[in-house]
Every structure is written in C-alpha cells, then in structure tokens.
Design an enzyme around this catalytic site. Structure first.
Site, PDB file in Angstrom:
ATOM      1  N   LEU A  67       0.814  -1.208   0.000  1.00  0.00           N
ATOM      2  CA  LEU A  67       0.000   0.000   0.000  1.00  0.00           C
ATOM      3  C   LEU A  67       0.850   1.262   0.000  1.00  0.00           C
ATOM      4  O   LEU A  67       0.564   2.217  -0.737  1.00  0.00           O
ATOM      5  CB  LEU A  67      -0.937  -0.001   1.206  1.00  0.00           C
ATOM      6  CG  LEU A  67      -2.108  -0.979   1.129  1.00  0.00           C
ATOM      7  CD1 LEU A  67      -2.934  -0.916   2.410  1.00  0.00           C
ATOM      8  CD2 LEU A  67      -2.993  -0.672  -0.070  1.00  0.00           C
ATOM      9  N   ARG A 355      -4.495  -4.419  21.426  1.00  0.00           N
ATOM     10  CA  ARG A 355      -3.906  -5.724  21.132  1.00  0.00           C
ATOM     11  C   ARG A 355      -2.880  -6.169  22.157  1.00  0.00           C
ATOM     12  O   ARG A 355      -2.802  -7.353  22.488  1.00  0.00           O
ATOM     13  CB  ARG A 355      -3.269  -5.684  19.739  1.00  0.00           C
ATOM     14  CG  ARG A 355      -4.291  -5.540  18.633  1.00  0.00           C
ATOM     15  CD  ARG A 355      -3.636  -5.374  17.281  1.00  0.00           C
ATOM     16  NE  ARG A 355      -4.662  -5.341  16.236  1.00  0.00           N
ATOM     17  CZ  ARG A 355      -4.395  -5.176  14.948  1.00  0.00           C
ATOM     18  NH1 ARG A 355      -3.146  -5.017  14.546  1.00  0.00           N
ATOM     19  NH2 ARG A 355      -5.367  -5.161  14.058  1.00  0.00           N
TER      20      ARG A 355
END
Length: 675
Positions: A67, A355
C-alpha cells in the site's frame, strides 16, 4: 514455541553497559510548530515545489509495492516524475498488504458517536502508550478522511448499510465506530485500488515496473542516497539502478521471529542495508503481538495465520474457570463455568481492549493452566518440561443467537471459511481457538516529519519507518498509515528535497557505485562458498525461538542478556556452517533466504539491546521488572519518554544510541487504562 535448552553463554561483567554507546541527541527539524491543527498545512506551504516541466527530468526509485509503495509510485508517476518500482514478488498485487483483513480507520463520524480528528489522534497517541510524536499522529488522523474518499473513487467495495452509506465497525482501543471495511478482505481491496493506480502509470510510461528484483544494497554518493543494487531473482544478475532519490516501502520485520503472521518472503534486508549505510533505526524492540491468531499446531509450521481483530466486535473471548474443564468440548461447559476474562477485567472496553493488553491477558490465562487446545511439552528456562495449552476461545454463539447465522456470515464469512479450512473445525458450531502471534512492527528506520531518513534522499514509508504508532499499534491503523504516507504525505514532502535536483549523473564506475556493487557480489559469493552442514531455515527457526521466548510478550533483563549472547553465537555459527546450495546465476531461493536470515541475525541482536536498555514497560514492550500491582505495563516517563534512534556502529562495533525527546503539548501523559 519452546525455549532452547542450550546452556546460556557466559556474560562478562559490564556487558550491559558495554552493549552500546550513547551519541548526540537527535531532533525532528522538519516538524512545524504552532497550533497542532495547522502544522501539516504549514509544512505543505513552506515546502519548496518542483514545476511540472522539471519533474520530467527527475527520477525516483521506490522499493516495495504494498500500500505505501504502490500508492507512492502511482502518485509520483501521476505528478510527472520518472519512477522505477522494484518488488520481489511476481506481481505487485502480491505484496503482504493484501493479507490485512479487518479495516481502515478514518475520522468521519458517520455513526454520529462523537468521533473527530482529535479523538482519533488522542486514541492513537494513548494506544501507542505516549511514545509517538504528536505532530505525526495528528497528521495521520487529519489525512484519514481523504484516504476513504480516494479509495471510494477507485471503486474499493467498502461495506455499506442498507441505505447505501458506508458502514463502520469498532476495533480495539476505542469506544467509537470508525473502521471502514470490506468484509475480511480490506487490505486486498485497498491494494487492488492502489495497484490499479500504479498500473495506470506503468501504462502511461511514468512508472517502470521491476518484478522479481530484490534490493541488496543502497548506494550513497556524496552523502546522498542515489540508487540501489538489486538481484534479478530469476537470472541472478546483479544490477545497478540510479536515481535522484530512493523511497523504501518494504514493510516490517516480524519474520525475525520465524513464526509470524507475515508472508514468508517478508524481510528486513532493504531497511537493514540502509541502516548499515547510515540510516538510523528507530525503536526496534517495539513489535506488536496480535491476540487473535490460529494457535501453533506443531514444529512443521513455517508461518501463522491471522484471524481479524474485527472478530472481537461480536465474538466473546473466554477460558474455563476450572482447569479441569480444559479437556471438555466447549459447548458442554455451562455459562457459569466460563471466565470472559477481558469483560471481567476491562468492563469499559471488554473484548475490544488494545492488542497488547489482549495478548498478554491470553498468555496469563494459559500460564495459569486454563488454556485450551492440545497440550504440548514446553521447555522451561531451567531445562524442565511442562505441559501447557496455548489457546483461548473466541465464541460467536451469542452473536449468532442475537443476529442470526446469515448476518454473521455476511460480516465474517470469509474469515470463518479460512479458519475451517485450516483447522477442520466449524466456527459456526464450535468456538474458534486463538492465541497471540507476532504481527506488526512499530519500529523501523527513523524518519523526520518529511519521511526522510538520516541519509539525505532516502525516504521511508509505511511499516518500514518507525511509524506514527509509538509502542503499540491500534487495530486498523496500518492501512491508514501506508496509504497516508503514499498518497498524501510523501508527494507533498519529497518535492522539497527534489527542488535541488536533478543531481549530477553518476557513472557506474563511480567509487560509491562500484563499492556497493562489489560488496553485494562478495556477500553472495561468501554465502555460496561456506558449504556448511546446516540449512538456512534451521538457523532462522532457532533465531525465532530465541526471539519469541526472550524478546516476545514478556522480556526481562536476564532473558535479554541470554538472548544477546546466544544470537551472537548463532550468527558466528551461521557464517561458519550454513549450507546454501546452487549458484547465483539462476533462480536460487536458498540464496535469497540466506541473505535475509543473515540480516535478521544482526537485527535480532539490536532488538534485544534496545529492549534491554529500555527499562520500562510500554505498549507492546513489556519488561517483567516494570509492571503495576495488577500486572499492567508501567511506563517510566521521566527516563524513557524518547524515541531510541540507533546508528550502525560498524562491523563488530557497538551501536550508537541517539535519543529524540518526545514533547506533549496537547495530551497529558498518564497511566493507560481501559478498565
């Protein structure tokens, strides 16, 4: 993984203090001052421009077409620069960005739940445990909305509500819904959008695409990055490519752990070659452990599979309260015998804690004997063996009852299918089993506000730079950063550097070019001539075991000292006993892996040195000596509120630590709490 039972190498007195030298402080001289919300506009206005006619005279090399790389190549090509794009895959569409599943954040407030640019900025700074720059993070939040507009214009098929508006869902570490998604294929769909833009410029002739080419060295001439040495992975030819600037968009280094969610080919070599040429490496110890991955099933595995964090929106994480129930079919364990431990410990965020917290919590449950799944023998640091279960349940029974199976399938169906194919278990009927695994790296090459490294002319984008995430990355922000850097940030900052270009052409016999070419040839020859007895993968697996056990979810001074000594021994053994078959002048995957593992062996030591020197816990970096009474990460803002920027010290020499102090004007540093 299990610990190695190799005796710990001797650690001489004073080794900790002798591991590195401290150099001069470093500062980001490009970051504007003034009101936070005006800084990006101010920098864009103050940056020098290159007029369209002059751009045609300038060339830029981009390494990596995920990306960050593909979007940068497309945008710079569209602007009129001559771009060369290099990638080791056979297609730019096979970059690892394609594996991202759950979504991309943007502060559009479509759910009318009080989201804003400032809230996204604040959540990201807090999620990173106050170890990221304010200016960078605010810019990321500010640009986020434009990314969605860009992707929609490209035809990215984001999920939509019944009325046709773009849908959002929540991710860990936030209490609003700001994550745009395309089922569990968000990375793939965004990459296709960037790939289309990239290929349009290839067809237009502004971008030249080099598939199956791997960067093996950076060319630095007269103090500037001026090109790269690459190996044609099909023919083995060593090629020289020159330009006015070089951009690295090569992703992270999670594969230093051998088992990770990264693609098998993901590596650190491009960034590490640049580091050895003078680019500082920022915060290498900041690695992210993802809490929802399919557990390790045996020594045969070469990678792990991610289950999107988006599953935590509707799935509930639990373990049996009684360790005696761990052998039972989970459907036979009654509700009152289950411990939904994230909901119990963190009631405000529940299963959507960040996370790092969710990962450590899962580890603690398994350490307490309440893990689920097959029991495996795990070697303990004292050499003894203990049977443990490394897994917790992610249960969708409540969601299916509440929404219906068809609705759950519409949101997560491809993820459920993938889980069933890998495990043979149907998650519509039986709870998934998950466990943390290495996923993303917040460390990377140090860059200033313009994304330029400490080598003039070398720019670094996406996960390859030390990023905007501090010590921890909130979910759905990796895609945001990659596209932000490639579409919007780099094209508005690299022009300030290229305003002095085109630079004097370098002949291929220039001393800097010849030296870089020769060093690659010599290294390739050395790898092929060792002719030892051990495979490359055996070294990589052993390094990964050391890193996971001693520089993974829980780090200690004793363990890190052991790891540094053991990695040094392993590196010496690698160059003495590695076996690389075949020749350079052919397709040779063993040679490719050998070069990457050699760099991982050097990076692994620096990661452990960085983790050892940072005597605090923050985000994904958890030192067992630095925790609160209830086991949460305990920061030391007085002594460690800085970016650690490491300079290569030379072959066999200690690295040099440069500190960039972090100043906060708009947020207050405080103990992170999600309870």
């Amino acid at each position: 993984m299990t610990t190695t039972d190799t005796p710990a190498p001797a650690v001489s007195e004073g080794l900790v203090n002798g591991l590195y030298r401290e150099g001069e402080p470093i500062a980001d001289s490009k970051a504007p001052s003034g009101p936070l919300q005006n800084r990006w506009e101010e920098r864009k206005f103050s940056a020098r421009l290159v007029n369209p006619a002059n751009r045609r005279k300038m060339s830029v090399i981009i390494v990596g077409t995920g990306l960050a790389g593909a979007s940068a190549a497309a945008t710079l090509g569209e602007a009129g620069y001559n771009v060369k794009a290099f990638y080791y895959q056979d297609s730019a569409r096979r970059a690892h960005s394609i594996a991202a599943q759950g979504g991309i954040n943007a502060a559009k407030n479509y759910k009318n739940d009080n989201d804003s640019t400032f809230r996204l900025f604040y959540d990201t700074v807090k999620g990173g445990d106050y170890r990221a720059r304010e200016s960078n993070v605010y810019r990321l939040a500010e640009v986020s909305a434009a990314i969605i507009d860009q992707a929609v214009a490209q035809g990215v098929p984001f999920a939509r509500e019944y009325g046709g508006l773009l849908d959002n869902r929540s991710f860990g570490g936030v209490q609003v819904s700001r994550t745009f998604y395309a089922r569990g294929q968000t990375g793939q769909q965004l990459l296709i959008g960037a790939y289309q833009a990239f290929q349009r410029q290839v067809a237009a002739g502004t971008v030249t695409s080099y598939a199956r080419h791997e960067m093996l060295e950076l060319i630095v001439a007269d103090g500037r990055a001026r090109g790269i040495i690459v190996r044609d992975m099909v023919t083995g030819e060593i090629e020289t490519h020159l330009a006015d600037a070089v951009v690295l968009g090569t992703g992270g280094y999670g594969n230093v752990f051998f088992l990770s969610t990264n693609a098998m080919g993901s590596n650190v070599s491009a960034a590490w070659r640049a580091h050895r040429k003078g680019a500082y490496f920022g915060n290498p110890c900041y690695t992210q452990i993802h809490p929802t991955c399919i557990p390790v099933s045996g020594s045969h595995q070469s990678k792990l599979t991610l289950m999107s964090e988006s599953l935590r929106n509707d799935g509930r994480i639990w373990v049996p309260k009684d360790p005696a129930d761990c052998d039972k079919d989970p459907r036979e364990i009654p509700e009152d015998a289950r411990d939904y431990y994230l909901e119990r410990i963190y009631p405000a965020f529940g299963n959507l804690v960040p996370r790092d917290i969710a990962s450590r919590s899962a580890k603690y449950q398994c350490d307490d004997g309440r893990g689920v799944g097959p029991a495996v023998d795990e070697v303990q640091p004292d050499g003894s063996t203990k049977q443990v279960r490394r897994g917790v349940y992610l249960d969708f029974a409540d969601a299916i009852k509440r929404m219906g199976k068809s609705t759950v399938a519409a949101k997560y169906g491809n993820l459920f299918d993938m889980y069933q194919r890998i495990t043979g278990e149907d998650p519509y009927e039986v709870p998934m089993r998950i466990y943390p695994a290495v996923h993303y790296t917040m460390g990377g090459l140090w860059v200033d506000y313009d994304l330029q490294s400490t080598i003039p002319g070398l720019f670094v984008t996406g996960e390859a730079n030390f990023s905007d995430h501090g010590a921890n990355r909130l979910g759905a922000s990796a895609l945001m950063q990659g596209l932000s850097d490639g579409y919007f940030v780099l094209p508005n900052t690299i022009n300030d550097y290229l305003a002095d270009a085109p630079f004097e052409a370098l002949p291929e016999d220039h001393p800097a070019v010849a030296e870089a070419h020769a060093s690659v040839s010599e290294r390739v020859h050395k790898l092929l001539s060792v002719n030892g007895s051990r495979s490359v993968d055996s070294f990589h697996r052993e390094l990964g075991t050391i890193m996971w056990e001693y520089c993974g979810m829980d780090r200690s001074e004793e363990g890190l000292k052991y790891a540094i000594g053991r990695i040094r021994e392993l590196r010496e053994e690698f160059w003495r006993d590695v076996r690389v078959l075949g020749e350079n002048e052919e397709l040779n995957q063993a040679l490719e892996r050998a070069g990457r593992v050699a760099d991982f062996l050097e990076l692994g030591e620096l990661m452990c040195v960085d983790a050892l020197h940072r005597r605090e816990s923050c985000g994904g970096h958890f030192r067992s000596e630095s925790q609160t009474e209830d086991g949460e990460a305990l920061r030391d803002d007085e002594n460690f509120a800085y970016v650690a920027a490491w300079e290569w010290g030379g072959e066999g020499e200690a690295p040099v630590l440069h500190k960039e102090d972090l100043q906060y004007e708009y947020v207050e540093m405080k103990q992170r709490s999600y309870k």
